[in-house]
Design a protein around this motif. Structure first.
Motif, PDB file in Angstrom:
ATOM      1  N   GLU A 121      46.849  36.904  36.091  1.00 39.23           N
ATOM      2  CA  GLU A 121      45.774  36.469  35.206  1.00 39.23           C
ATOM      3  C   GLU A 121      45.383  35.023  35.476  1.00 39.23           C
ATOM      4  OE1 GLU A 121      44.714  36.235  30.427  1.00 39.23           O
ATOM      5  OE2 GLU A 121      46.508  37.282  31.129  1.00 39.23           O
ATOM      6  N   GLU A 122      44.066  34.807  35.624  1.00 39.63           N
ATOM      7  CA  GLU A 122      43.561  33.449  35.837  1.00 39.63           C
ATOM      8  C   GLU A 122      43.651  32.664  34.537  1.00 39.63           C
ATOM      9  OE1 GLU A 122      42.460  31.961  38.481  1.00 39.63           O
ATOM     10  OE2 GLU A 122      41.985  33.509  39.953  1.00 39.63           O
TER      11      GLU A 122
ATOM     12  N   ILE B 262      37.987  46.774  41.792  1.00 38.21           N
ATOM     13  CA  ILE B 262      38.230  45.735  40.788  1.00 38.21           C
ATOM     14  C   ILE B 262      37.253  44.594  41.028  1.00 38.21           C
ATOM     15  CG2 ILE B 262      39.895  44.060  39.863  1.00 38.21           C
ATOM     16  CD1 ILE B 262      42.121  45.902  40.975  1.00 38.21           C
TER      17      ILE B 262
ATOM     18  N   THR C 149      34.870  38.158  42.810  1.00 34.54           N
ATOM     19  CA  THR C 149      35.698  38.802  43.828  1.00 34.54           C
ATOM     20  C   THR C 149      35.667  40.315  43.661  1.00 34.54           C
ATOM     21  OG1 THR C 149      37.177  36.893  43.900  1.00 34.54           O
ATOM     22  CG2 THR C 149      38.020  38.954  44.795  1.00 34.54           C
TER      23      THR C 149
ATOM     24  N   LYS D 173      41.053  32.851  46.348  1.00 31.45           N
ATOM     25  CA  LYS D 173      41.012  33.236  44.945  1.00 31.45           C
ATOM     26  C   LYS D 173      41.858  34.474  44.656  1.00 31.45           C
ATOM     27  CE  LYS D 173      38.482  31.864  42.116  1.00 31.45           C
ATOM     28  NZ  LYS D 173      38.661  30.885  41.039  1.00 31.45           N
TER      29      LYS D 173
ATOM     30  N   CYS E 263      36.754  40.593  39.868  1.00 33.41           N
ATOM     31  CA  CYS E 263      37.381  39.425  39.246  1.00 33.41           C
ATOM     32  C   CYS E 263      36.304  38.367  39.017  1.00 33.41           C
ATOM     33  CB  CYS E 263      38.495  38.869  40.127  1.00 33.41           C
ATOM     34  SG  CYS E 263      39.829  40.050  40.454  1.00 33.41           S
TER      35      CYS E 263
ATOM     36  N   PRO F 111      46.984  43.551  34.514  1.00 32.03           N
ATOM     37  CA  PRO F 111      46.800  42.916  35.826  1.00 32.03           C
ATOM     38  C   PRO F 111      47.959  43.135  36.788  1.00 32.03           C
ATOM     39  CG  PRO F 111      47.119  41.271  34.085  1.00 32.03           C
ATOM     40  CD  PRO F 111      46.887  42.578  33.412  1.00 32.03           C
TER      41      PRO F 111
ATOM     42  N   CYS G 265      38.145  36.806  33.924  1.00 32.18           N
ATOM     43  CA  CYS G 265      38.501  38.182  33.573  1.00 32.18           C
ATOM     44  C   CYS G 265      38.449  39.068  34.808  1.00 32.18           C
ATOM     45  CB  CYS G 265      37.584  38.722  32.475  1.00 32.18           C
ATOM     46  SG  CYS G 265      35.824  38.695  32.884  1.00 32.18           S
ATOM     47  N   ALA G 266      39.034  40.240  34.672  1.00 34.14           N
ATOM     48  CA  ALA G 266      39.021  41.225  35.752  1.00 34.14           C
ATOM     49  C   ALA G 266      38.787  42.601  35.147  1.00 34.14           C
ATOM     50  CB  ALA G 266      40.336  41.203  36.526  1.00 34.14           C
TER      51      ALA G 266
ATOM     52  N   LEU H 143      47.548  41.787  40.400  1.00 34.14           N
ATOM     53  CA  LEU H 143      46.792  40.588  40.051  1.00 34.14           C
ATOM     54  C   LEU H 143      47.588  39.686  39.128  1.00 34.14           C
ATOM     55  CD1 LEU H 143      43.207  41.985  39.304  1.00 34.14           C
ATOM     56  CD2 LEU H 143      43.915  40.644  41.278  1.00 34.14           C
TER      57      LEU H 143
END
Length: 272
Positions: free
Chosen positions: A87-88, A126, A112, A30, A128, A80, A215-216, A85
């Motif tokens: 973005e999902e 962080i 995460t 992930k 996630c 991100p 989101c994170a 990171l």
């Protein structure tokens, strides 16, 4: 009558909290980290600022607004990409949606945790979240926490204890004490948005997070959790004030729910 309702509610919350907390681990598939040997410049700036701002006790008892403003101003610029990171996409989030019916599958999705830095003075990390994942209601004793949503939308519900404290001991065996709290926030934060701050006694020191979309959140905690110094993370269950009699004030009452079971779950960390 209330004690029976309380027992049923507690059992349900124990199940849900176990599901939420057991999901707090790091599945490598992930991660979308930009894994390299260099530190992102903005992360280095944040670390340097935190190092000069915080002491082992966090902020001073009467902190100047200037360092807080500097931290918020820097965190406000984070996205991100600044922490490596990606973005999902909501389309990749198993398609359940915030009000989807497949709750068992949703609970199985992990949250995460990414450990950026931790020392005696502060923690940078962080979280996630997949859609609908939850971190249950918990506290931050004696701590100041800066939170910045990096991408996506998150529902935040937060409370502060009513002062002077109003604590009621249960007359029945096996039922924990209850304490009066006041609603501080009940809103959805969507990136890009400003940095949120909670303090030891104000700003919503007790809060829970629910992901509306993937989101994170970038967090800075000062000082970090440390049980031997009295900074133990405790999880709570909420009851409306009306459950204890006539509804006189628009407050909520909380009690600690199996605190010996629900300890902070920050295992299998990934350092960046």
């Amino acid at each position: 009558m209330f004690s029976e309702i309380q027992k049923v509610t507690d059992k349900a919350m124990v199940f849900l909290q176990k599901k939420a907390l057991s999901a707090l681990y790091i599945p490598k598939q992930k991660l979308h980290m930009a894994m390299n040997n260099t530190t992102a410049p903005k992360v280095q700036l944040l670390y340097d600022l935190c190092k000069t701002t915080f002491t082992p006790s966090g902020l001073s008892s009467s902190p100047s607004p200037q360092p807080i403003h500097k931290l918020c101003s820097l965190l406000d610029t984070f996205g991100p990409a600044d922490v490596g990171l990606k973005e999902e996409s909501p389309d990749d989030d198993r398609g359940h949606g915030f009000f989807g019916l497949n709750r068992v599958t949703r609970w199985a999705q992990p949250i995460t945790y990414l450990d950026i830095h931790e020392c005696d003075n502060f923690t940078m990390c962080i979280f996630c979240f997949p859609t609908s994942s939850v971190i249950p209601l918990h506290d931050h004793p004696g701590m100041t926490v800066f939170s910045k949503v990096l991408y996506g939308s998150m529902h935040v519900k937060a409370y502060d204890w009513v002062e002077p404290s109003c604590i009621k001991e249960s007359q029945e065996p096996g039922c924990p004490q209850v304490r009066l709290a006041r609603l501080a926030a009940d809103k959805v934060l969507t990136a890009p948005c400003g940095t949120s701050i909670l303090y030891p006694k104000t700003g919503g020191n007790l809060h829970c997070f629910t992901a509306v979309t993937p989101c994170a959140v970038l967090d800075v905690l000062a000082p970090p959790y440390r049980e031997d110094l009295g900074r133990k993370c405790t999880y709570y269950v909420d009851y409306p004030y009306s459950a204890f009699g006539k509804l006189i004030f628009p407050f909520l009452i909380y009690h600690s729910c199996c605190a010996s079971i629900f300890r902070p779950v920050l295992c299998n960390r990934k350092t960046i």
